[in-house]
Design a protein around this motif. Structure first.
Motif, PDB file in Angstrom:
ATOM      1  N   UNK A 140       0.831  -1.141   0.003  1.00 18.29           N
ATOM      2  CA  UNK A 140       0.226  -0.075   0.074  1.00 18.29           C
ATOM      3  C   UNK A 140       0.768   1.348  -0.007  1.00 18.29           C
ATOM      4  N   UNK A 141       1.882   1.278   0.880  1.00 21.61           N
ATOM      5  CA  UNK A 141       2.915   2.586   0.859  1.00 21.61           C
ATOM      6  C   UNK A 141       3.660   2.537  -0.663  1.00 21.61           C
ATOM      7  N   UNK A 142       3.966   1.409  -1.237  1.00 27.13           N
ATOM      8  CA  UNK A 142       4.649   1.528  -2.390  1.00 27.13           C
ATOM      9  C   UNK A 142       3.297   1.972  -3.400  1.00 27.13           C
ATOM     10  N   UNK A 143       2.452   1.548  -3.384  1.00 28.50           N
ATOM     11  CA  UNK A 143       1.280   2.191  -4.161  1.00 28.50           C
ATOM     12  C   UNK A 143       1.091   3.599  -4.328  1.00 28.50           C
ATOM     13  N   UNK A 144       1.032   4.138  -2.913  1.00 28.87           N
ATOM     14  CA  UNK A 144       0.733   5.621  -2.599  1.00 28.87           C
ATOM     15  C   UNK A 144       1.925   6.358  -3.301  1.00 28.87           C
ATOM     16  N   UNK A 145       3.239   5.654  -3.075  1.00 29.64           N
ATOM     17  CA  UNK A 145       4.185   6.369  -3.583  1.00 29.64           C
ATOM     18  C   UNK A 145       4.368   6.357  -5.162  1.00 29.64           C
ATOM     19  N   UNK A 146       3.835   5.338  -5.831  1.00 26.49           N
ATOM     20  CA  UNK A 146       4.005   5.419  -7.196  1.00 26.49           C
ATOM     21  C   UNK A 146       2.937   6.568  -7.608  1.00 26.49           C
ATOM     22  N   UNK A 147       1.697   6.463  -7.132  1.00 26.25           N
ATOM     23  CA  UNK A 147       0.661   7.383  -7.622  1.00 26.25           C
ATOM     24  C   UNK A 147       1.297   8.791  -7.418  1.00 26.25           C
ATOM     25  N   UNK A 148       1.810   9.133  -6.210  1.00 27.96           N
ATOM     26  CA  UNK A 148       2.075  10.474  -6.020  1.00 27.96           C
ATOM     27  C   UNK A 148       3.260  10.900  -6.751  1.00 27.96           C
TER      28      UNK A 148
END
Length: 193
Positions: A140-148
């Motif tokens: 979930x953290x990696x997904x957040x980072x990818x999106x931002x």
């Protein structure tokens, strides 16, 4: 294989920002520069990963055994998240003052990032194991980072684009976020969740 699917699914299929619409405030507020958004993403990865483990431990060793999970879950998870954010804030302030200044108010606002609270609640609802919770939090953290970071890259390029005056600023940012969300919805169905 199941853990890999959980990790990949939390990055792409169930991305907290672009498919669950959690964590929109830092997503829009800190995504003006790639460097700053990457730093914010790393801080969120750290907090999400640690809070997933801490919330699992509190849920399974304190709240459920003592029957407190019906009314103290949200309060306990918020306290855990706030404590972890304070730790991250102190570390960044000591190790990188320019980054601390760049993140500004958005760093303490990680405490109120609903994506992190949503992560802790989803772990409790889905009854993940400790390892699954760790993988889910990291993904979930990696997904957040990818999106931002993707949003920051697009916003940096938009500075050189000929955007019509009524669409400049928040309007083109929200349109871009909507288009990114529709693109990520194309991943739905690839991994059964």
């Amino acid at each position: 294989m199941e853990l890999f699917l959980l990790f990949a699914g939390s990055i792409l299929v169930n991305n907290f920002v672009l498919t669950r619409f959690l964590g929109i405030c830092p997503f829009l507020g800190v995504s003006k520069k790639v460097e700053t958004s990457l730093s914010m993403g790393i801080a969120v990865i750290f907090v999400m990963t640690l809070s997933s483990v801490a919330s699992w431990l509190i849920q399974n060793y304190i709240l459920v055994p003592f029957g407190l999970d019906k009314f103290l879950t949200n309060v306990a998870f918020i306290l855990v998240i706030a404590s972890l954010v304070q730790l991250v804030e102190m570390v960044i302030q000591k190790t990188s003052p320019p980054l601390y200044q760049a993140l500004g108010i958005f760093l303490p606002l990680i405490t109120t990032n609903c994506a992190i609270l949503g992560l802790a609640l989803l772990i409790a609802i889905n009854k993940y194991s400790l390892i699954s919770s760790l993988v889910f939090g990291l993904g979930a953290g990696v997904g957040f980072t990818l999106a931002i970071v993707m949003m920051a890259g697009i916003r940096e390029e938009l500075q050189f684009a000929d955007v019509p005056k009524p669409l400049q600023g928040a309007a083109i940012t929200l349109i871009t976020a909507g288009l990114m969300s529709m693109a990520f919805m194309g991943f739905s169905g690839l991994i059964p969740m």
